[in-house]
Design a protein around this motif. Structure first.
Motif: not given
Length: 646
Positions: A427-432
């Motif tokens: 999820s954090k990588l998708s935000t990135l």
């Protein structure tokens, strides 16, 4: 044929001298005596060999009963097994194979134990020995769990339970429940783990053995650890150590001290962790658990790398290398290589060489999930550092591929706790990458699994993270109105911190904060976004909330309600909104604060509205474009205050 257990008394009387000699409590003397006894009998007559075989079996049973020099050295069991096989003594051979499985299991030789147990199971069935069948299943359950294959562990655990119910053995039933509790705990399913632990507890009163409680407490301490209640887990494990401190059961002592080391490790108390791990090592070494000893050294290496203690790290690497040379075990090879890779990564700054070693561990055919999981995570850490250094967002493709591969393994093996943390990282990588819908969807998925498996603190933590992300996205939309820079997204996601926590063994959900929200308003509107019902739950003016602007935002976002009854959250200025679509109407709760408890109240309210048919009445009003009648308004207002405001 007379069972070996029934021969014990007779053999002890007839061959008293031989048993006393072989049962000497000094392991060196015993090794020497066993070896000389084997040499003496192996080349003699069949009658002498048969005598030796029976004496050996009696010795093993005697040893099992009195816990002397336990377990017997596996290589001597294998020698005795060959004699039994040459004599076509199938029963003795099978019982010896059982002892070999236990010896390997006790010493955490996972692959050897699994190989032996796979041979034992059909032989035990052929002999129609339910006891040996159950033992086979227990070995398979335990060793697959230790290797990280929770799906197979649970499969054999349930087979064991069914047999235990049929034979009506109080001990076997208790043991089956404890086995399943362990298996579920290792997989991160705390609801089922507690279920079987409580079943074991109800059977304890029928068993006259104080250490049963100690084993149950050991599982309970591990459950508390996975729950994130580390202080409670620490206290429970202290009690476990008191139960076993004067016993020769080294496994729970080694396990308990190592768990306390892991708790200190996660809390960042590295000096305490070192002391606990070293204490655990003493007991691991006493019961010859080479894999556990090696894994403990690997943990110490991780701490010394953080502390940049090169001298202590080198000592641990030397000890790992000794273990590797001593035993022909691929798992030990992998652990040794992982230690080298950590040293290269954090001390020598030889990052490419470190990554190559971790990749080789992943490709290894002899897999221990503990080293495979960490290898994936270390590679992700290396790649993310490269993304930050180069600011090349395209490198995230390779990083994501590693995470997806690890997710596939975690899903297959039913490793739920790791799976949740990987969804969170994804999820954090998708935000990135500014794939916000994907990011929010992954967070929802992680929360749902945490809820299903009883990981309550982790569920709260993820809910709070979901709120933070919504607030961040709302800020970017309102203030910037442009794609935020990569540096801004690095700062918002804290991926480095998450990866470091995962390498420490847990995402930091220990102090997940719990808050009640402040109710503001409740809305019902139709598919044309016409408001059917609005109820103010505070003194906040309607114009401050901005119903029109909120509904416009909901329209523009094109929220996906396709999954039946899917609950969605959005941020609207300082307000948080929770929505659900039921038939042709939308229900929206507006509040200020964290959403965890608010969502629970909202879900309960929607269930209540469905049960008392209020939702159906709204459904009937919409096509006719009829006004909402007073009795419906009053009933809805009453339920809202009862479920949400009370």
């Amino acid at each position: 044929m007379v069972k070996t257990s029934k021969l014990l008394e007779e053999i002890c009387l007839t061959y008293k001298l031989e048993i006393i000699n072989i049962m000497d409590t000094s392991s060196r003397v015993s090794e020497s005596l066993i070896e000389s006894t084997i040499n003496q009998f192996s080349n003699q007559s069949r009658e002498s060999q048969h005598t030796f075989l029976i004496v050996s079996m009696a010795k093993i049973k005697f040893q099992y009963k009195y816990n002397i020099l336990f377990p017997l050295f596996s290589h001597y069991i294998e020698v005795i097994m060959r004699i039994a096989k040459d004599m076509n003594e199938n029963y003795y051979y099978t019982e010896l194979l059982n002892e070999l499985c236990w010896s390997f299991t006790y010493r955490d030789c996972f692959d050897n134990a699994l190989e032996s147990a796979e041979k034992l199971l059909p032989l035990a069935k052929e002999l129609e020995s339910q006891d040996l069948v159950m033992r086979s299943l227990a070995y398979l359950r335990h060793n697959y769990s230790e290797k990280g294959f929770h799906d197979l562990s649970l499969k054999y655990g349930y087979q064991y339970l069914e047999l235990a119910k049929n034979v009506k053995s109080k001990y076997r039933l208790w043991h089956a429940y404890i086995n399943l509790s362990f298996a579920y705990c290792y997989s991160g399913d705390l609801i089922n783990s507690m279920k079987f632990l409580n079943l074991a507890r109800t059977h304890e009163k029928d068993l006259n053995y104080k250490n049963y409680k100690g084993w149950r407490m050991l599982v309970r301490g591990q459950i508390s650890y996975y729950e994130g209640d580390l202080h409670k887990a620490y206290e429970q494990l202290e009690d476990v150590l008191k139960v076993f401190q004067n016993s020769t059961q080294y496994y729970p002592l080694g396990f308990g001290y190592s768990m306390m080391g892991s708790i200190s490790y996660q809390l960042g108390k590295y000096d305490d962790a070192i002391e606990f791990y070293k204490e655990g090592l003493k007991f691991r070494e006493k019961h010859e658990s080479e894999v556990r000893v090696a894994l403990t050294y690997l943990r110490l290496i991780s701490i010394y790398a953080i502390k940049r203690d090169k001298v202590s790290l080198k000592i641990c690497l030397t000890e790992l290398n000794k273990l590797k040379k001593k035993s022909n075990n691929r798992i030990l090879d992998n652990i040794n290589e992982a230690g080298k890779a950590i040293n290269l990564r954090y001390v020598s700054d030889q990052i490419e060489q470190s990554k190559e070693i971790f990749e080789n561990i992943i490709m290894s055919k002899s897999m221990l999930f503990a080293t495979t999981e960490k290898s994936y995570l270390y590679i992700c850490d290396i790649l993310f550092e490269e993304v930050k250094r180069s600011k090349d967002i395209n490198l995230l493709v390779e990083l994501n591929s590693y995470i997806k591969n690890l997710i596939d393994i975690a899903e297959k093996n039913q490793a739920y706790l790791l799976l949740i943390e990987l969804y969170f990282l994804q999820s954090k990588l998708s935000t990135l990458e500014f794939k916000t819908d994907t990011s929010l969807s992954l967070l929802e998925r992680a929360q749902e699994v945490a809820k299903q498996k009883g990981l309550n603190r982790l569920e709260i933590y993820l809910s709070n993270e979901h709120d933070v992300l919504l607030e961040q996205l709302d800020t970017w939309e309102r203030v910037s109105n442009y794609l935020p820079t990569l540096e801004e997204r690095f700062e918002a996601t804290h991926i480095e911190e998450i990866l470091s926590k995962m390498l420490l063994n847990r995402v930091n959900y220990i102090e997940a904060s719990i808050e009640d929200e402040k109710p503001i308003s409740f809305l019902v509107f139709d598919e044309n976004y016409s408001i059917l019902y609005a109820d103010s739950l505070s003194e906040t003016p309607n114009e401050e909330i901005g119903y029109g602007e909120l509904i416009t935002k909901i329209t523009e976002k094109k929220l996906n309600f396709t999954k039946g009854g899917r609950i969605l959250k959005i941020k609207h200025h300082k307000f948080m909104c929770i929505l659900v679509k039921k038939m042709k109407a939308y229900y929206c709760y507006i509040f200020i604060g964290k959403s965890f408890f608010a969502k629970r109240k909202f879900v309960q309210l929607i269930d209540t509205l469905s049960n008392c048919k209020i939702i159906k009445r709204f459904e009937e009003l919409i096509p006719q474009n009829s006004p909402v009648k007073l009795d419906l308004r009053m009933q809805l207002a009453s339920l809202i205050r009862e479920e949400i405001c009370s």
